[in-house]
Motif scaffolding. Sequence first.
Motif, PDB file in Angstrom:
ATOM      1  N   VAL A 174      41.522  52.196  36.836  1.00  0.00           N
ATOM      2  CA  VAL A 174      40.155  51.695  36.765  1.00  0.00           C
ATOM      3  C   VAL A 174      40.207  50.204  37.068  1.00  0.00           C
ATOM      4  CG1 VAL A 174      39.311  53.406  35.101  1.00  0.00           C
ATOM      5  CG2 VAL A 174      40.351  51.279  34.274  1.00  0.00           C
ATOM      6  N   VAL A 175      39.052  49.599  37.242  1.00  0.00           N
ATOM      7  CA  VAL A 175      39.021  48.159  37.525  1.00  0.00           C
ATOM      8  C   VAL A 175      39.364  47.357  36.280  1.00  0.00           C
ATOM      9  CG1 VAL A 175      37.518  46.230  38.144  1.00  0.00           C
ATOM     10  CG2 VAL A 175      37.424  48.364  39.461  1.00  0.00           C
ATOM     11  N   ASP A 176      38.751  47.717  35.169  1.00  0.00           N
ATOM     12  CA  ASP A 176      38.975  46.973  33.919  1.00  0.00           C
ATOM     13  C   ASP A 176      40.033  47.683  33.083  1.00  0.00           C
ATOM     14  OD1 ASP A 176      37.008  45.009  34.471  1.00  0.00           O
ATOM     15  OD2 ASP A 176      35.435  46.412  33.861  1.00  0.00           O
ATOM     16  N   VAL A 177      41.294  47.313  33.324  1.00  0.00           N
ATOM     17  CA  VAL A 177      42.405  47.932  32.609  1.00  0.00           C
ATOM     18  C   VAL A 177      42.628  47.234  31.269  1.00  0.00           C
ATOM     19  CG1 VAL A 177      43.565  48.707  34.694  1.00  0.00           C
ATOM     20  CG2 VAL A 177      44.036  46.417  33.814  1.00  0.00           C
ATOM     21  N   ASP A 222      47.623  53.983  27.594  1.00  0.00           N
ATOM     22  CA  ASP A 222      47.285  52.696  26.984  1.00  0.00           C
ATOM     23  C   ASP A 222      46.822  51.698  28.042  1.00  0.00           C
ATOM     24  OD1 ASP A 222      49.711  52.297  28.242  1.00  0.00           O
ATOM     25  OD2 ASP A 222      50.741  51.446  26.508  1.00  0.00           O
ATOM     26  N   VAL A 223      46.608  52.196  29.261  1.00  0.00           N
ATOM     27  CA  VAL A 223      46.142  51.347  30.361  1.00  0.00           C
ATOM     28  C   VAL A 223      44.652  51.558  30.630  1.00  0.00           C
ATOM     29  CG1 VAL A 223      46.385  50.883  32.848  1.00  0.00           C
ATOM     30  CG2 VAL A 223      48.416  51.241  31.432  1.00  0.00           C
ATOM     31  N   VAL A 224      44.194  52.800  30.492  1.00  0.00           N
ATOM     32  CA  VAL A 224      42.791  53.137  30.759  1.00  0.00           C
ATOM     33  C   VAL A 224      42.122  53.575  29.461  1.00  0.00           C
ATOM     34  CG1 VAL A 224      41.238  54.696  31.969  1.00  0.00           C
ATOM     35  CG2 VAL A 224      43.241  53.772  33.149  1.00  0.00           C
ATOM     36  N   SER A 225      41.031  52.908  29.103  1.00  0.00           N
ATOM     37  CA  SER A 225      40.303  53.197  27.873  1.00  0.00           C
ATOM     38  C   SER A 225      38.949  53.827  28.192  1.00  0.00           C
ATOM     39  CB  SER A 225      40.077  51.904  27.082  1.00  0.00           C
ATOM     40  OG  SER A 225      39.225  51.029  27.816  1.00  0.00           O
ATOM     41  N   ASP A 226      38.231  54.251  27.137  1.00  0.00           N
ATOM     42  CA  ASP A 226      36.879  54.775  27.310  1.00  0.00           C
ATOM     43  C   ASP A 226      35.986  53.730  27.963  1.00  0.00           C
ATOM     44  OD1 ASP A 226      37.617  57.156  26.128  1.00  0.00           O
ATOM     45  OD2 ASP A 226      36.799  56.646  24.160  1.00  0.00           O
ATOM     46  N   ALA A 227      36.140  52.482  27.515  1.00  0.00           N
ATOM     47  CA  ALA A 227      35.324  51.398  28.083  1.00  0.00           C
ATOM     48  C   ALA A 227      35.650  51.190  29.555  1.00  0.00           C
ATOM     49  CB  ALA A 227      35.558  50.100  27.300  1.00  0.00           C
ATOM     50  N   HIS A 242      29.120  58.107  41.574  1.00  0.00           N
ATOM     51  CA  HIS A 242      29.330  59.501  41.967  1.00  0.00           C
ATOM     52  C   HIS A 242      30.715  60.032  41.591  1.00  0.00           C
ATOM     53  CE1 HIS A 242      31.046  57.197  45.334  1.00  0.00           C
ATOM     54  NE2 HIS A 242      31.832  58.231  45.521  1.00  0.00           N
ATOM     55  N   ALA A 243      31.552  59.197  41.010  1.00  0.00           N
ATOM     56  CA  ALA A 243      32.917  59.602  40.697  1.00  0.00           C
ATOM     57  C   ALA A 243      32.938  60.670  39.599  1.00  0.00           C
ATOM     58  CB  ALA A 243      33.747  58.404  40.262  1.00  0.00           C
ATOM     59  N   GLU A 244      33.894  61.587  39.726  1.00  0.00           N
ATOM     60  CA  GLU A 244      34.152  62.583  38.690  1.00  0.00           C
ATOM     61  C   GLU A 244      35.343  62.118  37.851  1.00  0.00           C
ATOM     62  OE1 GLU A 244      34.535  66.582  40.312  1.00  0.00           O
ATOM     63  OE2 GLU A 244      33.679  65.862  42.191  1.00  0.00           O
ATOM     64  N   VAL A 245      35.410  62.587  36.611  1.00  0.00           N
ATOM     65  CA  VAL A 245      36.517  62.228  35.729  1.00  0.00           C
ATOM     66  C   VAL A 245      37.174  63.497  35.205  1.00  0.00           C
ATOM     67  CG1 VAL A 245      37.229  61.027  33.628  1.00  0.00           C
ATOM     68  CG2 VAL A 245      35.379  60.086  35.034  1.00  0.00           C
ATOM     69  N   ALA A 246      38.497  63.563  35.336  1.00  0.00           N
ATOM     70  CA  ALA A 246      39.278  64.663  34.772  1.00  0.00           C
ATOM     71  C   ALA A 246      40.218  64.072  33.738  1.00  0.00           C
ATOM     72  CB  ALA A 246      40.072  65.382  35.859  1.00  0.00           C
ATOM     73  N   ASP A 247      40.174  64.596  32.529  1.00  0.00           N
ATOM     74  CA  ASP A 247      40.990  64.075  31.432  1.00  0.00           C
ATOM     75  C   ASP A 247      42.175  65.002  31.200  1.00  0.00           C
ATOM     76  OD1 ASP A 247      42.034  63.134  29.014  1.00  0.00           O
ATOM     77  OD2 ASP A 247      40.070  62.441  28.354  1.00  0.00           O
ATOM     78  N   VAL A 248      43.385  64.489  31.431  1.00  0.00           N
ATOM     79  CA  VAL A 248      44.605  65.244  31.136  1.00  0.00           C
ATOM     80  C   VAL A 248      45.048  64.794  29.750  1.00  0.00           C
ATOM     81  CG1 VAL A 248      46.935  65.841  31.900  1.00  0.00           C
ATOM     82  CG2 VAL A 248      45.165  65.318  33.588  1.00  0.00           C
ATOM     83  N   SER A 249      44.595  65.511  28.745  1.00  0.00           N
ATOM     84  CA  SER A 249      44.685  65.039  27.364  1.00  0.00           C
ATOM     85  C   SER A 249      46.103  64.822  26.863  1.00  0.00           C
ATOM     86  CB  SER A 249      43.961  66.015  26.429  1.00  0.00           C
ATOM     87  OG  SER A 249      44.534  67.301  26.518  1.00  0.00           O
ATOM     88  N   ALA A 250      47.069  65.596  27.380  1.00  0.00           N
ATOM     89  CA  ALA A 250      48.439  65.499  26.883  1.00  0.00           C
ATOM     90  C   ALA A 250      49.263  64.432  27.602  1.00  0.00           C
ATOM     91  CB  ALA A 250      49.139  66.851  27.015  1.00  0.00           C
ATOM     92  N   ALA A 251      48.673  63.739  28.573  1.00  0.00           N
ATOM     93  CA  ALA A 251      49.431  62.805  29.412  1.00  0.00           C
ATOM     94  C   ALA A 251      49.164  61.357  29.059  1.00  0.00           C
ATOM     95  CB  ALA A 251      49.091  63.043  30.884  1.00  0.00           C
ATOM     96  N   GLY A 252      50.156  60.530  29.348  1.00  0.00           N
ATOM     97  CA  GLY A 252      50.000  59.094  29.233  1.00  0.00           C
ATOM     98  C   GLY A 252      49.676  58.502  30.587  1.00  0.00           C
ATOM     99  N   HIS A 253      50.094  57.249  30.815  1.00  0.00           N
ATOM    100  CA  HIS A 253      49.779  56.576  32.069  1.00  0.00           C
ATOM    101  C   HIS A 253      50.417  57.288  33.255  1.00  0.00           C
ATOM    102  CE1 HIS A 253      48.594  53.377  34.718  1.00  0.00           C
ATOM    103  NE2 HIS A 253      49.843  53.011  34.971  1.00  0.00           N
ATOM    104  N   MET A 254      51.624  57.844  33.083  1.00  0.00           N
ATOM    105  CA  MET A 254      52.305  58.564  34.160  1.00  0.00           C
ATOM    106  C   MET A 254      51.835  60.009  34.149  1.00  0.00           C
ATOM    107  SD  MET A 254      53.808  55.993  35.241  1.00  0.00           S
ATOM    108  CE  MET A 254      54.475  54.405  34.725  1.00  0.00           C
ATOM    109  N   VAL A 255      50.603  60.227  34.565  1.00  0.00           N
ATOM    110  CA  VAL A 255      49.928  61.505  34.365  1.00  0.00           C
ATOM    111  C   VAL A 255      50.659  62.665  35.025  1.00  0.00           C
ATOM    112  CG1 VAL A 255      47.781  62.776  34.688  1.00  0.00           C
ATOM    113  CG2 VAL A 255      47.706  60.327  34.192  1.00  0.00           C
ATOM    114  N   ALA A 256      51.021  62.522  36.295  1.00  0.00           N
ATOM    115  CA  ALA A 256      51.629  63.632  37.024  1.00  0.00           C
ATOM    116  C   ALA A 256      52.943  64.066  36.396  1.00  0.00           C
ATOM    117  CB  ALA A 256      51.845  63.247  38.481  1.00  0.00           C
ATOM    118  N   GLY A 257      53.732  63.116  35.935  1.00  0.00           N
ATOM    119  CA  GLY A 257      55.011  63.455  35.326  1.00  0.00           C
ATOM    120  C   GLY A 257      54.873  64.017  33.931  1.00  0.00           C
TER     121      GLY A 257
END
Length: 288
Positions: free
Chosen positions: A134-137, A238-243, A254-269
């Motif tokens: 996101v822009v505001d990390v 700990d890099v991207v918050s709700d805000a 128009h952006a969509e958001v997908a939350d990978v709840s079990a992942a940290g910043h390294m989402v794919a891994g």
Amino acid sequence: MTQINGSSFALDVQDVQVAGDRWATADTGGSSSPLVLLHGGGQTRHSWDHSAADLAAGGHEVYTLDARGHGDSAWAPDGNYEIDAFAADLLGAIDALDLTEPVLIGASLGGITSLCVVGENPGVASALVLVDVVVDVEPKGIDRIKKFMSDHVGGFESLDDVADAIAVYNPERKRTRNLDGLRKNVRQRDDGRWYWHWDPAFIASGEEARRHTDPERLGAAARKVTVPTLIVRGGKSDVVSDAGIESMLKLVPHAEVADVSAAGHMVAGDDNQVFADAIKEFLTRNKL
């Protein structure tokens, strides 16, 4: 000159040679949009291996690239690791590979690069996927990443030490038992020690975090993004918050958001299957 041989290739762009892999399946058929996957700072293209294979199996031609100064790509001869250089490398790679409006999928630094390229170069991509970007990390998250990278510039005595350091940084992820797999991320030098696959000059500047997360430039680019956009957020990041997500949606409504709840910043891994499924659903919805 571009040389492509099998799955791996090397591209001469600007003042560096960029390494990458091409992933394709027999049923690609040329009807689906090509995907370009860009890793985060301090990582290599191999952080995408599982995701790339999964996406290719779904019928997409997939390209994973090592950023300048990372993995098998050349180190910048003048130490230039500004966002302008990363963006120009990406544009050069798209041109060299003769890709028409690919989908850009970027994590961390790769996402920031993709955001700048899409916002500042209309028509270059058909869609944008930002992985925990996101822009505001959150400054604390960025500082923790920088500390992890800086603390180990002097290398490791063994692959076990590498695995231990990763486990301390990311305690949510099970410590790897496959030490040979770490060889994709570190090199053993003549002194016998193991070093990360990136140029220390990338992190040498005290302004590194600011250079790569300039909110003014990223905000301006985000406002100009018109292509389908997906933000994949790590629920434990700990890099991207709700805000940060909220402010991002004001910039790219128009952006969509997908939350990978079990992942940290390294989402794919951290949760590759959920991550890959979110990407595939987005591509299907948008007929990409």
